[in-house]
Design a protein around this motif. Structure first.
Motif, PDB file in Angstrom:
ATOM      1  N   GLN A 171     -85.786 -34.180 -99.455  1.00 17.54           N
ATOM      2  CA  GLN A 171     -87.088 -34.843 -99.146  1.00 17.54           C
ATOM      3  C   GLN A 171     -87.086 -35.749 -97.854  1.00 17.54           C
ATOM      4  N   ASP A 172     -87.619 -35.566 -96.667  1.00 20.21           N
ATOM      5  CA  ASP A 172     -87.304 -36.439 -95.626  1.00 20.21           C
ATOM      6  C   ASP A 172     -88.482 -37.630 -95.818  1.00 20.21           C
ATOM      7  N   TYR A 173     -87.867 -38.786 -95.424  1.00 24.43           N
ATOM      8  CA  TYR A 173     -88.566 -40.133 -95.426  1.00 24.43           C
ATOM      9  C   TYR A 173     -88.912 -40.675 -93.892  1.00 24.43           C
ATOM     10  N   ALA A 174     -89.828 -40.476 -93.214  1.00 21.73           N
ATOM     11  CA  ALA A 174     -89.958 -40.929 -91.766  1.00 21.73           C
ATOM     12  C   ALA A 174     -89.946 -42.372 -91.757  1.00 21.73           C
ATOM     13  N   ILE A 175     -89.081 -42.865 -91.038  1.00 20.86           N
ATOM     14  CA  ILE A 175     -88.920 -44.513 -90.982  1.00 20.86           C
ATOM     15  C   ILE A 175     -88.150 -44.808 -89.778  1.00 20.86           C
ATOM     16  N   PRO A 176     -88.443 -45.964 -89.241  1.00 15.54           N
ATOM     17  CA  PRO A 176     -87.688 -46.219 -87.779  1.00 15.54           C
ATOM     18  C   PRO A 176     -86.295 -46.444 -88.363  1.00 15.54           C
ATOM     19  N   THR A 177     -85.376 -46.162 -87.009  1.00 16.75           N
ATOM     20  CA  THR A 177     -84.187 -46.361 -87.172  1.00 16.75           C
ATOM     21  C   THR A 177     -83.634 -47.796 -87.481  1.00 16.75           C
ATOM     22  N   GLY A 178     -82.841 -48.006 -88.307  1.00 16.79           N
ATOM     23  CA  GLY A 178     -82.346 -49.262 -88.611  1.00 16.79           C
ATOM     24  C   GLY A 178     -83.039 -49.746 -90.010  1.00 16.79           C
ATOM     25  N   THR A 179     -83.826 -49.060 -90.597  1.00 18.90           N
ATOM     26  CA  THR A 179     -84.396 -49.391 -91.712  1.00 18.90           C
ATOM     27  C   THR A 179     -83.465 -49.328 -92.975  1.00 18.90           C
ATOM     28  N   PRO A 180     -83.237 -50.383 -93.863  1.00 15.51           N
ATOM     29  CA  PRO A 180     -82.562 -50.551 -94.796  1.00 15.51           C
ATOM     30  C   PRO A 180     -82.793 -49.171 -95.985  1.00 15.51           C
ATOM     31  N   VAL A 181     -81.756 -48.882 -96.459  1.00 14.30           N
ATOM     32  CA  VAL A 181     -81.779 -47.768 -97.341  1.00 14.30           C
ATOM     33  C   VAL A 181     -80.865 -48.368 -98.631  1.00 14.30           C
ATOM     34  N   VAL A 182     -81.566 -48.115 -99.641  1.00 17.89           N
ATOM     35  CA  VAL A 182     -81.021 -48.569-101.070  1.00 17.89           C
ATOM     36  C   VAL A 182     -80.778 -47.438-101.957  1.00 17.89           C
ATOM     37  N   ALA A 183     -79.802 -47.830-102.904  1.00 19.55           N
ATOM     38  CA  ALA A 183     -79.460 -47.027-103.945  1.00 19.55           C
ATOM     39  C   ALA A 183     -80.575 -46.718-104.680  1.00 19.55           C
ATOM     40  N   ALA A 184     -81.029 -45.296-104.902  1.00 19.61           N
ATOM     41  CA  ALA A 184     -81.996 -45.012-105.783  1.00 19.61           C
ATOM     42  C   ALA A 184     -81.811 -45.261-107.368  1.00 19.61           C
ATOM     43  N   HIS A 185     -80.812 -45.354-107.715  1.00 18.60           N
ATOM     44  CA  HIS A 185     -80.093 -45.663-108.937  1.00 18.60           C
ATOM     45  C   HIS A 185     -78.768 -46.231-109.172  1.00 18.60           C
ATOM     46  N   GLY A 186     -78.392 -47.028-110.050  1.00 21.47           N
ATOM     47  CA  GLY A 186     -77.190 -47.369-109.916  1.00 21.47           C
ATOM     48  C   GLY A 186     -75.924 -46.461-110.131  1.00 21.47           C
ATOM     49  N   GLY A 187     -74.888 -46.358-109.497  1.00 20.32           N
ATOM     50  CA  GLY A 187     -73.671 -45.708-109.913  1.00 20.32           C
ATOM     51  C   GLY A 187     -72.579 -45.805-108.902  1.00 20.32           C
TER      52      GLY A 187
END
Length: 245
Positions: A136-152
């Motif tokens: 699934q693609d999430y359209a967001i500007p370059t440099g947007t923080p990406v976080v872990a969707a779940h711990g692991g």
């Protein structure tokens, strides 16, 4: 001579009579005086007894008022103690609830980015990939923080799709257990390394436009293995975990 002697007797009798009357009057005065004195003594005694009784009543009333004041103070102290106990119990309950919420959050799943717009979806056809779209693609500007969707634990990180091919650009793969893995691709920078343990919501990278990409966005996959070709529908998976996508 006989006439003079005879004329003295009446005078003597009158004098004696007057003396007797005077004596009787004095006696009456003495008796009346004693009665008045006795009456005065009785009045004084009665007044003293009344004063003592009034004083006793006043002392009793003061003692009763003091007892009520002590009782009211004790009730106030008890009420304050109960309020303090209730506040402590409420604080403990709130702390427990917060801890439970934090634990639940740590165990839950979340979106990998915020303020996004969904673009290419899972299994969608298109000319940008050889087969159907694998995530699934999430359209967001370059440099947007990406976080872990779940711990692991991070099992892949770096360029060349972290080993899955140049089409993914810079990528990260996290193992979550129970044959579940999440993949994040087209990143502008990677902030984690292989073997690192991450928590739910922890920043792992910045979004970008690397690899086979037509614009800045995050490509997100849920896999049953760490490798390409084992992807499942990520939106359906997240919604099954209670995440609004």
């Amino acid at each position: 001579m006989f006439e003079r002697v005879t004329s003295r007797f009446p005078r003597t009798s009158a004098t004696r009579t007057r003396a007797a009357v005077l004596a009787a009057g004095l006696g009456t005065s003495v008796v009346l005086g004693a009665g008045v004195a006795a009456a005065v003594d009785n009045t004084a005694a009665s007044g003293a007894a009344g004063a003592v009784q009034a004083q006793a009543a006043a002392q009793s009333k003061a003692a009763e008022a003091q007892a009520k004041a002590v009782e009211a103070q004790a009730a106030k102290a008890q009420k304050a103690a109960e309020a303090k106990k209730a506040a402590a119990a409420k604080a403990a309950q709130a702390k427990k609830a917060a801890k439970a919420a934090a634990k639940k959050k740590a165990a839950s799943w979340i979106d990998p980015v915020k303020s996004y717009k969904l673009s290419a979806s899972f299994a969608q056809d298109g000319g940008m990939w050889a087969h159907k779209h694998s995530g699934q693609d999430y359209a967001i500007p370059t440099g947007t923080p990406v976080v872990a969707a779940h711990g692991g634990t991070v099992v892949k990180a770096g360029g060349n799709g972290a080993g899955d091919g140049p089409a993914y650009g810079n990528a990260v793969v996290i193992k979550h257990g129970d044959r579940t893995y999440s993949q994040y691709a087209h990143l502008s920078s990677v902030n984690v390394k292989v073997g690192q343990v991450v928590k739910t919501g922890q920043k792992i990278a910045l979004s970008g436009n690397t690899g086979n990409s037509s614009g800045p966005h995050l490509h997100f996959e849920i896999r049953t293995t760490p490798n390409y070709g084992s992807a499942v529908d990520p939106v359906k998976f997240l919604r099954g975990k209670g995440v609004t996508v």
